[in-house]
Design a protein around this motif. Structure first.
Motif, PDB file in Angstrom:
ATOM      1  N   PRO A  42       0.802  -0.973  -0.072  1.00 33.94           N
ATOM      2  CA  PRO A  42      -0.086  -0.203  -0.087  1.00 33.94           C
ATOM      3  C   PRO A  42       0.962   1.111   0.052  1.00 33.94           C
ATOM      4  CG  PRO A  42      -0.820  -1.631   1.657  1.00 33.94           C
ATOM      5  CD  PRO A  42       0.554  -2.099   1.136  1.00 33.94           C
ATOM      6  N   GLU A  44       0.511   6.108  -0.222  1.00 30.44           N
ATOM      7  CA  GLU A  44      -0.462   7.009   0.004  1.00 30.44           C
ATOM      8  C   GLU A  44      -1.350   7.509  -1.006  1.00 30.44           C
ATOM      9  OE1 GLU A  44       2.412  10.279   1.171  1.00 30.44           O
ATOM     10  OE2 GLU A  44       3.056   9.431   2.973  1.00 30.44           O
ATOM     11  N   SER A  45      -0.866   6.762  -2.180  1.00 32.07           N
ATOM     12  CA  SER A  45      -1.844   7.098  -3.463  1.00 32.07           C
ATOM     13  C   SER A  45      -3.107   6.121  -3.239  1.00 32.07           C
ATOM     14  CB  SER A  45      -1.181   6.874  -4.768  1.00 32.07           C
ATOM     15  OG  SER A  45      -1.911   6.979  -5.959  1.00 32.07           O
ATOM     16  N   ALA A  46      -4.388   6.621  -3.258  1.00 33.44           N
ATOM     17  CA  ALA A  46      -5.586   5.930  -3.105  1.00 33.44           C
ATOM     18  C   ALA A  46      -5.873   5.314  -4.482  1.00 33.44           C
ATOM     19  CB  ALA A  46      -6.833   6.911  -2.904  1.00 33.44           C
ATOM     20  N   GLY A  47      -5.209   6.079  -5.588  1.00 38.70           N
ATOM     21  CA  GLY A  47      -5.626   5.623  -7.026  1.00 38.70           C
ATOM     22  C   GLY A  47      -4.623   4.538  -7.224  1.00 38.70           C
ATOM     23  N   ASN A  49      -3.270   2.636  -5.156  1.00 36.40           N
ATOM     24  CA  ASN A  49      -3.786   1.364  -4.345  1.00 36.40           C
ATOM     25  C   ASN A  49      -5.258   0.472  -5.128  1.00 36.40           C
ATOM     26  OD1 ASN A  49      -1.965   1.562  -2.532  1.00 36.40           O
ATOM     27  ND2 ASN A  49      -3.225   2.962  -1.109  1.00 36.40           N
ATOM     28  N   ALA A  50      -5.998   1.442  -5.541  1.00 36.68           N
ATOM     29  CA  ALA A  50      -7.297   0.849  -6.033  1.00 36.68           C
ATOM     30  C   ALA A  50      -6.805   0.017  -7.560  1.00 36.68           C
ATOM     31  CB  ALA A  50      -8.098   1.920  -6.561  1.00 36.68           C
ATOM     32  N   HIS A 183     -15.072   8.671 -11.412  1.00 37.80           N
ATOM     33  CA  HIS A 183     -14.959   7.636 -10.540  1.00 37.80           C
ATOM     34  C   HIS A 183     -16.319   7.513 -10.047  1.00 37.80           C
ATOM     35  CE1 HIS A 183     -14.513   6.750  -5.930  1.00 37.80           C
ATOM     36  NE2 HIS A 183     -13.320   6.424  -6.557  1.00 37.80           N
ATOM     37  N   LYS A 189     -12.624  -1.497 -10.398  1.00 40.13           N
ATOM     38  CA  LYS A 189     -11.701  -0.806  -9.653  1.00 40.13           C
ATOM     39  C   LYS A 189     -10.511  -0.265 -10.272  1.00 40.13           C
ATOM     40  CE  LYS A 189     -12.352  -3.869  -5.567  1.00 40.13           C
ATOM     41  NZ  LYS A 189     -11.831  -4.930  -4.665  1.00 40.13           N
ATOM     42  N   GLY A 193      -9.595   4.031  -9.868  1.00 37.32           N
ATOM     43  CA  GLY A 193      -8.141   3.877  -9.454  1.00 37.32           C
ATOM     44  C   GLY A 193      -7.652   5.089 -10.671  1.00 37.32           C
ATOM     45  N   LEU A 196      -9.018   8.346  -9.593  1.00 37.01           N
ATOM     46  CA  LEU A 196      -8.184   9.220  -8.348  1.00 37.01           C
ATOM     47  C   LEU A 196      -6.932   9.565  -8.796  1.00 37.01           C
ATOM     48  CD1 LEU A 196      -9.413   6.418  -5.850  1.00 37.01           C
ATOM     49  CD2 LEU A 196     -10.124   8.631  -5.686  1.00 37.01           C
ATOM     50  N   GLU A 200      -5.210  13.098  -8.180  1.00 39.30           N
ATOM     51  CA  GLU A 200      -4.167  13.454  -7.483  1.00 39.30           C
ATOM     52  C   GLU A 200      -2.892  14.014  -8.078  1.00 39.30           C
ATOM     53  OE1 GLU A 200      -4.825   9.193  -5.153  1.00 39.30           O
ATOM     54  OE2 GLU A 200      -2.986   9.448  -6.316  1.00 39.30           O
TER      55      GLU A 200
END
Length: 202
Positions: A42, A44-47, A49-50, A183, A189, A193, A196, A200
């Motif tokens: 994982p 810090e990027s939610a994108g 991670n998705a 989104h 997903k 991602g 996101l 970002e």
């Protein structure tokens, strides 16, 4: 100091190049294989991670099935093939009403000409398509990084100023609105991602 800035620019340019490719090329088996090789830790990027979660979900799944699922979602999100009213990723559809597409493309083409930038002959989309605009921004980052490596502060400033103007006049005016809609409407997903990541990065 320059080295840190160069690394930052090159990293951002790589991310932008990836995002551009998502909009300008169809996913294929090699693309799925590249997703499978992503670092699963994982971040810090939610994108990011998705997208990693998507790659984990399709591990072992038939490639053709996964590609068909992506193709359907891509058509809905990028080609307007949906019943939800989501507009495809063209700037004139997301900026204030009354903006004409030919005027929009003319303005973008002036930026391209000033930078000596030309779309690949394989890209049939208009200059105002999100993937083309992101690709142009990546090119400006690369030019700035090269200038910094050559200790050419004047050229680096020129490319940085052009990128900032392009963001203010074009990319930054609408990418967020498209990413938000993307989104909300994405069924996979992977494209959630991507949406996101756009928010970002841009």
């Amino acid at each position: 100091m320059n080295e840190e800035r160069i690394e930052e620019l090159e990293g951002a340019a790589s991310l932008y190049a990836f995002l551009s490719s998502v909009f300008l090329t169809l996913p294929d088996k090699e693309f799925l294989d590249s997703l499978a090789s992503l670092d699963p830790e994982p971040t810090e990027s939610a994108g990011y991670n998705a997208i990693v979660a998507y790659a984990r979900d399709i591990a072992g799944q038939d490639h053709e099935e996964a590609l068909m699922e992506l193709a359907r979602d891509r058509a809905r999100l990028m080609r307007g093939a949906n019943n939800e009213g989501m507009e495809p990723p063209y700037e004139s559809l997301y900026v204030k009403a009354g903006t004409q597409s030919n005027i929009m493309n003319g303005s973008i083409n002036r930026f391209f000409a000033d930078a000596g930038f030309a779309k690949s002959s394989e890209v049939k989309d208009a200059p105002e398509q999100l993937g083309v605009e992101i690709n142009f921004a990546a090119t400006l980052m690369q030019h700035e990084a090269v200038a910094l490596r050559e200790d050419d502060a004047e050229s680096a400033g020129y490319w940085r100023e052009m990128r900032e103007r392009f963001r203010e006049q074009h990319l930054g005016r609408w990418a967020h609105a498209y990413a938000k809609a993307m989104h909300e409407h994405a069924n996979t997903k992977f494209y959630q991602g991507v949406a996101l990541l756009i928010e970002e990065a841009v």
